[in-house]
Write an enzyme that holds these catalytic residues in place. Structure first.
Site, PDB file in Angstrom:
ATOM      1  N   CYS A  10       0.805  -1.212   0.000  1.00  0.00           N
ATOM      2  CA  CYS A  10       0.000   0.000   0.000  1.00  0.00           C
ATOM      3  C   CYS A  10       0.839   1.264   0.000  1.00  0.00           C
ATOM      4  O   CYS A  10       2.070   1.222   0.042  1.00  0.00           O
ATOM      5  CB  CYS A  10      -0.937   0.026   1.209  1.00  0.00           C
ATOM      6  N   ASN A 129       1.707   1.145   6.083  1.00  0.00           N
ATOM      7  CA  ASN A 129       2.343   0.363   5.015  1.00  0.00           C
ATOM      8  C   ASN A 129       3.390  -0.521   5.672  1.00  0.00           C
ATOM      9  O   ASN A 129       4.311  -0.021   6.304  1.00  0.00           O
ATOM     10  CB  ASN A 129       2.996   1.296   3.992  1.00  0.00           C
ATOM     11  N   CYS A 263      13.925  -1.516   1.796  1.00  0.00           N
ATOM     12  CA  CYS A 263      13.604  -2.599   0.858  1.00  0.00           C
ATOM     13  C   CYS A 263      14.204  -2.283  -0.506  1.00  0.00           C
ATOM     14  O   CYS A 263      13.837  -1.304  -1.157  1.00  0.00           O
ATOM     15  CB  CYS A 263      12.093  -2.747   0.735  1.00  0.00           C
ATOM     16  N   TYR A 269      11.618  -2.283  -8.571  1.00  0.00           N
ATOM     17  CA  TYR A 269      10.308  -2.412  -9.211  1.00  0.00           C
ATOM     18  C   TYR A 269       9.209  -1.524  -8.616  1.00  0.00           C
ATOM     19  O   TYR A 269       8.472  -0.877  -9.345  1.00  0.00           O
ATOM     20  CB  TYR A 269       9.856  -3.876  -9.145  1.00  0.00           C
ATOM     21  N   SER A 310       8.826  -0.853 -15.473  1.00  0.00           N
ATOM     22  CA  SER A 310       9.972  -0.836 -14.560  1.00  0.00           C
ATOM     23  C   SER A 310      11.250  -1.390 -15.173  1.00  0.00           C
ATOM     24  O   SER A 310      12.326  -1.243 -14.599  1.00  0.00           O
ATOM     25  CB  SER A 310       9.633  -1.605 -13.284  1.00  0.00           C
ATOM     26  N   ASP A 372      14.055  -7.144 -18.050  1.00  0.00           N
ATOM     27  CA  ASP A 372      12.926  -7.064 -17.125  1.00  0.00           C
ATOM     28  C   ASP A 372      13.480  -6.926 -15.709  1.00  0.00           C
ATOM     29  O   ASP A 372      14.657  -7.204 -15.463  1.00  0.00           O
ATOM     30  CB  ASP A 372      12.028  -8.291 -17.240  1.00  0.00           C
ATOM     31  N   ASP A 373      12.609  -6.491 -14.778  1.00  0.00           N
ATOM     32  CA  ASP A 373      13.092  -6.235 -13.416  1.00  0.00           C
ATOM     33  C   ASP A 373      13.211  -7.494 -12.574  1.00  0.00           C
ATOM     34  O   ASP A 373      14.032  -7.569 -11.658  1.00  0.00           O
ATOM     35  CB  ASP A 373      12.160  -5.239 -12.715  1.00  0.00           C
ATOM     36  N   CYS A 409       8.793 -12.662   1.301  1.00  0.00           N
ATOM     37  CA  CYS A 409       8.986 -11.439   2.082  1.00  0.00           C
ATOM     38  C   CYS A 409       8.017 -11.463   3.262  1.00  0.00           C
ATOM     39  O   CYS A 409       6.870 -11.888   3.120  1.00  0.00           O
ATOM     40  CB  CYS A 409       8.723 -10.207   1.224  1.00  0.00           C
ATOM     41  N   CYS A 466      14.444 -11.267   0.102  1.00  0.00           N
ATOM     42  CA  CYS A 466      13.804 -12.073  -0.940  1.00  0.00           C
ATOM     43  C   CYS A 466      14.826 -12.679  -1.891  1.00  0.00           C
ATOM     44  O   CYS A 466      14.535 -13.647  -2.593  1.00  0.00           O
ATOM     45  CB  CYS A 466      12.777 -11.250  -1.711  1.00  0.00           C
TER      46      CYS A 466
END
Length: 488
Positions: A10, A129, A263, A269, A310, A372-373, A409, A466
């Protein structure tokens, strides 16, 4: 999760507008502020719109006129949740908003935010968040003292804890609550006459402070401050509480200072490319990731393209570092949103063909490097390879501007279980065969950190759990937590 991306839970946005010099100060506690003089809710609406990428399942705004807090929440994106009539009813000079992405099974109005709690001593609204790793014992403790819960959200626990200690005073209630909760949190709290921000001791989730012509802003990202013509002031520091009132901005630390662990996926991303988080430009970080990727995994090719949105910054960085021309290559259908219905897994996978398409003149007969991310399940990557080959690409070399995602995560990202993460169960060659690319390479963990460090060495420090399985906070029973918790 219906697509092949990780999702941040969020975004929060709050604004405190000071009284203009020509507006008389209210006389006594029974006289509310002149709410008609302000448009705080309207500004929060614009701020939430700029944070829409952080959550599309529900949105809410709470507003104070100095005496009463009103709230409107609804399911859907910001434009779906609010009509002009809703904003017209939310009059006041202090407002707090929230956009939410829900995990499976939690997409209900009960979990929408901000959450509001009233008491004899006043009313508070909370937007959050992050994710609490000690949610279960805290909820159990509160239930034993007679508290009842309407949601399955972390945020309601925070609201109840603050309300429980409110008789000690706002500052003490906040400090006591924040010292009890463990995990990641970027909090925005509103009372009838103040706006408060707090960030967890590791600074895992972002939160920043901005200034307007007549007030102050708290936001998850700096792009939201820009959206209301505000000026970015600074990031809220890990372990810091700021209280904004008519007396100004009061700042204090609520515990021992720990090492910052932002993070790192915010830069890979989640965050919008025009944001700056903890002194690091998101676009600059992505370009340096791409440049580092070119150093680590060069391959002969005719063109470099990026997966919108991204992957574009990393693709530009890769192209500049490698000397291979950059081209658009892939176009994104900007009108595909959360309302696009795809009831079966196969139909969800085939949504990629609707969302993305190749530009044949950019790729036909060429050796293509596509950036790509990340790769989560691998379904999007496989469809992208098919799209590019169908458009005539001679070779397709997949490059990922982050390391393989191998671990869940526990701090506010909706990650699939390890069984669903393709990199947790397959080596790179197996993944290459699965997606059908001619070659595949990921950015190394050291390369990712070096790219971010180059942007701002002074603000170096990241959570990379992660990728590595090493987390800034010990998480008891973490596999169970990742698979069952509802976070915000």
């Amino acid at each position: 999760m219906t697509d092949d991306k990780l999702h941040d839970e969020c975004g929060v946005f709050g604004i405190f507008q000071t009284l203009p010099k020509d507006v008389p100060q209210p006389a006594g506690d029974d006289n509310p502020y002149s709410a008609a003089e302000f448009n705080a809710a309207q500004k929060v609406y614009y701020g939430l719109y700029s944070l829409q990428h952080r959550g599309q399942d529900s949105a809410g705004i709470a507003v104070s006129d100095g005496k009463i807090i009103k709230v409107h929440k609804a399911m859907g994106a910001v434009a779906e949740a609010f009509q002009p009539s809703h904003l017209a009813e939310l009059q006041g000079r202090i407002a707090l908003g929230h956009v939410r992405y829900a995990t499976a099974g939690s997409c209900t109005i009960e979990n929408a935010q901000p959450m509001v709690q009233g008491s004899k001593l006043g009313t508070i609204a909370v937007a959050h968040n992050g994710q609490l790793i000690n949610y279960d014992p805290l909820r159990e403790m509160l239930e034993e003292t007679g508290c009842t819960f309407q949601s399955t959200s972390d945020t309601e626990v925070i609201v109840k804890l603050i309300a429980k200690s409110y008789k000690k005073g706002l500052e003490r209630a906040l400090t006591d609550t924040i010292q009890m909760i463990k995990g990641s949190f970027a909090l925005a709290v509103m009372t009838e006459k103040s706006l408060i921000g707090a960030r967890d001791p590791n600074g895992i989730r972002p939160l920043c402070l901005g200034k307007t012509e007549n007030g102050w802003i708290l936001a998850s990202e700096s792009c939201a401050i820009d959206a209301v013509n505000g000026t970015f002031v600074r990031d809220i520091q890990p372990g810091e509480i700021v209280i904004i009132s008519d007396d100004g901005v009061l700042s204090f630390e609520f515990g021992e200072r720990t090492s910052k662990r932002t993070c790192v996926f915010e830069y890979v991303y989640f965050a919008r490319p025009d944001s700056v988080i903890d002194g690091i430009s998101v676009t600059e970080a992505r370009m340096k990731m791409g440049a580092q990727l070119a150093k680590e995994s060069a391959v002969p090719a005719d063109v470099v393209i990026g997966v919108p949105d991204s992957g574009l910054g990393a693709a530009i960085g890769y192209a500049k570092a490698s000397g291979i021309p950059y081209a658009m290559g892939i176009v994104k259908n900007k009108y595909i949103g959360r309302t696009f219905i795809a009831p079966t897994q196969k139909e969800r996978e085939n949504m990629v063909f609707v969302k993305l398409n190749a530009i044949p003149c950019d790729v036909r007969g060429k050796r293509v490097i596509v950036i790509d991310d990340s790769i989560v399940r691998g379904t999007t990557s496989r469809r992208l390879v098919q799209i590019l080959r169908r458009a005539g690409a001679k070779e397709v070399h997949f490059r990922i501007s982050s390391p393989p995602v191998k671990f869940p995560c526990y701090f506010g990202i909706n990650t699939p279980t390890r069984g669903e993460l393709i990199s947790a169960n397959h080596d790179i060659e197996e993944i290459r065969k699965e997606i059908g690319a001619d070659s595949l390479a990921f950015l190394s963990a050291d390369g990712l950190l070096e790219a971010c460090k180059e942007c701002n060495p002074a603000n170096y420090g990241f959570c990379k759990g992660c990728f590595t399985g090493e987390y800034p906070i010990s998480v008891p029973g973490r596999e169970h937590l990742a698979e069952t918790r509802v976070s915000d």
